[in-house]
Motif scaffolding. Structure first.
Motif, short mmCIF file in Angstrom:
data_model
loop_
_atom_site.label_atom_id
_atom_site.label_comp_id
_atom_site.label_asym_id
_atom_site.label_seq_id
_atom_site.Cartn_x
_atom_site.Cartn_y
_atom_site.Cartn_z
N VAL A 210 0.85 -1.19 0.00
CA VAL A 210 0.00 0.00 0.00
C VAL A 210 0.88 1.24 0.00
N ALA A 211 0.60 2.17 -0.92
CA ALA A 211 1.38 3.40 -1.03
C ALA A 211 0.82 4.51 -0.16
N GLN A 212 -0.52 4.56 -0.06
CA GLN A 212 -1.18 5.55 0.79
C GLN A 212 -2.61 5.11 1.03
N THR A 213 -3.27 5.76 1.99
CA THR A 213 -4.67 5.47 2.25
C THR A 213 -5.50 6.70 1.90
N LEU A 214 -6.66 6.45 1.27
CA LEU A 214 -7.54 7.53 0.84
C LEU A 214 -8.98 7.24 1.26
N VAL A 295 -8.42 2.02 0.17
CA VAL A 295 -9.58 2.88 0.44
C VAL A 295 -10.60 2.24 1.37
N GLY A 296 -10.55 0.91 1.57
CA GLY A 296 -11.59 0.30 2.39
C GLY A 296 -11.16 -1.00 3.04
N LEU A 297 -11.99 -1.44 4.00
CA LEU A 297 -11.85 -2.74 4.64
C LEU A 297 -13.18 -3.47 4.45
N THR A 315 -9.41 4.88 6.09
CA THR A 315 -8.79 5.94 6.90
C THR A 315 -9.43 5.99 8.29
N THR A 316 -10.71 5.66 8.38
CA THR A 316 -11.38 5.59 9.68
C THR A 316 -10.86 4.41 10.48
N VAL A 317 -10.61 3.28 9.80
CA VAL A 317 -10.03 2.11 10.46
C VAL A 317 -8.68 2.48 11.06
N GLU A 318 -7.84 3.14 10.28
CA GLU A 318 -6.52 3.55 10.78
C GLU A 318 -6.65 4.43 12.02
N VAL A 323 -3.30 2.75 13.74
CA VAL A 323 -2.33 1.99 12.96
C VAL A 323 -2.12 2.68 11.61
N THR A 324 -1.10 2.25 10.90
CA THR A 324 -0.86 2.72 9.55
C THR A 324 -0.60 1.53 8.64
N LEU A 325 -1.17 1.59 7.43
CA LEU A 325 -0.94 0.51 6.45
C LEU A 325 0.35 0.71 5.68
#
Length: 330
Positions: A210-214, A295-297, A315-318, A323-325
């Motif tokens: 994963v490069a980033q979370t959106l 973007v999601g779980l 992003t809400t999960v993080e 945590v960070t992905l």
């Protein structure tokens, strides 16, 4: 062959419509084909089970010719129920026999920079419950279970179970949260392998790291790698959903709900068997198609498999689990 972006957009709706026809496996853009000979002319390619039994189709779409391609597509994937010495996202995990889910990713806790596994709370269970990969051993009462496949224990979670202040609606008291997520330590995974177990920041099947979370948006194309259905993709068609959640039994007079959820509808070309997710795919990290952006779980859908699935904003999960992905394996 250059294909204009506006043409792709224009064909999205009619392509999905044609894909609902009996015998049609998918619709796409590409080289014109006739008798397995190709030309440089751009055409709409319609894939069918049997070229001798084709449903009534238009001869043109978006001012382009339509060519028929016989391609009885079948899924080429079986459930991922094998051990993985290098632990990565997309593989099967269990907290008890016959209760499979998916390890979404190995992620990093922000507080102490330790690596943990991310999945759904209804997959992992409550704090202190052990998680195994790929399967949990039998656990008869009075015997010592085989822990050789254990990864570790749940250390934190957030789900409707944690909600204590209900929202009244009619005669029902609703306990709602925006995520169904949990993290578990990997201490036993290291110990069982004598320190040789490796952890990867990647997701299986070449999805990469994963490069980033959106935050997801409607009309975003997405893909995921579930332990039961493998790589599949779809389109986000709904948001701000509030739906009942049956992960656990609520207190008397209450019901659990998931709020602010996103609905995914399958893309036929990325779901050859017409299924985007089935039971056991819960916990999959959902990526924006064509990118390494998470973007999601994924957590919900039809147990036997279906064209629709539900996910939470990653992003809400993080934020909820701190945590960070995105982390550097070096």
């Amino acid at each position: 062959m250059e294909i204009p972006e506006e043409l792709i957009t224009e064909l999205q709706a009619p392509a999905l419509g044609l894909s609902d026809l009996q015998g049609v496996n998918g619709v796409g853009l590409g080289m014109r084909e006739e008798n397995e000979e190709f030309s440089e002319e751009l055409a709409v390619r319609v894939y069918v089970d049997d070229a001798g039994d084709v449903p009534e189709l238009p001869t043109q779409l978006a001012d382009l010719p339509v060519c028929i391609v016989e391609f009885p597509i079948e899924p080429l994937f079986t459930a991922d129920d094998v051990p993985h010495d290098t632990l990565m996202g997309g593989v099967q995990i269990q907290q008890a026999p016959q209760s499979s889910g998916t390890l979404g990713a190995v992620v990093m806790r922000n507080g102490d920079n330790t690596l943990v596994g991310l999945t759904c709370q209804h997959v992992s269970g409550d704090t202190g419950v052990r998680v195994f990969q790929p399967t949990a051993p039998p656990m008869p009462i009075g015997s010592t279970p085989d822990l050789s496949a254990s990864l570790g224990k749940v250390v934190d979670f957030d789900s409707p179970v944690k909600q204590t202040i209900p929202t009244p609606a009619g005669a029902t008291l609703w306990l709602g949260r925006e995520v169904d997520a949990a993290i578990f330590d990997l201490d036993e995974a290291v110990a069982q392998k004598g320190g040789a177990r490796e952890f990867s920041n990647e997701i299986a099947d070449g999805f990469g790291a994963v490069a980033q979370t959106l935050t997801p948006t409607v009309r975003m194309f997405v893909r995921k790698r579930g332990s039961q259905t493998g790589p599949t993709g779809g389109l986000i068609v709904g948001m701000a959903l509030a739906v009942p959640w049956s992960g656990f039994t609520p207190p008397v007079g209450h019901k659990y709900a998931m709020t602010n959820q996103f609905e995914i509808f399958y893309t036929p070309s990325e779901c050859p068997d017409g299924i985007i997710a089935r039971g056991g795919d819960s916990g999959s990290v959902v990526l924006q198609s064509g990118t390494h952006n998470a973007v999601g779980l994924l957590w919900g859908g039809a147990q036997a498999g279906g064209r629709r699935a539900l996910m939470s904003d990653i992003t809400t999960v993080e934020q909820r689990l701190d945590v960070t992905l995105v982390w550097d394996p070096s």
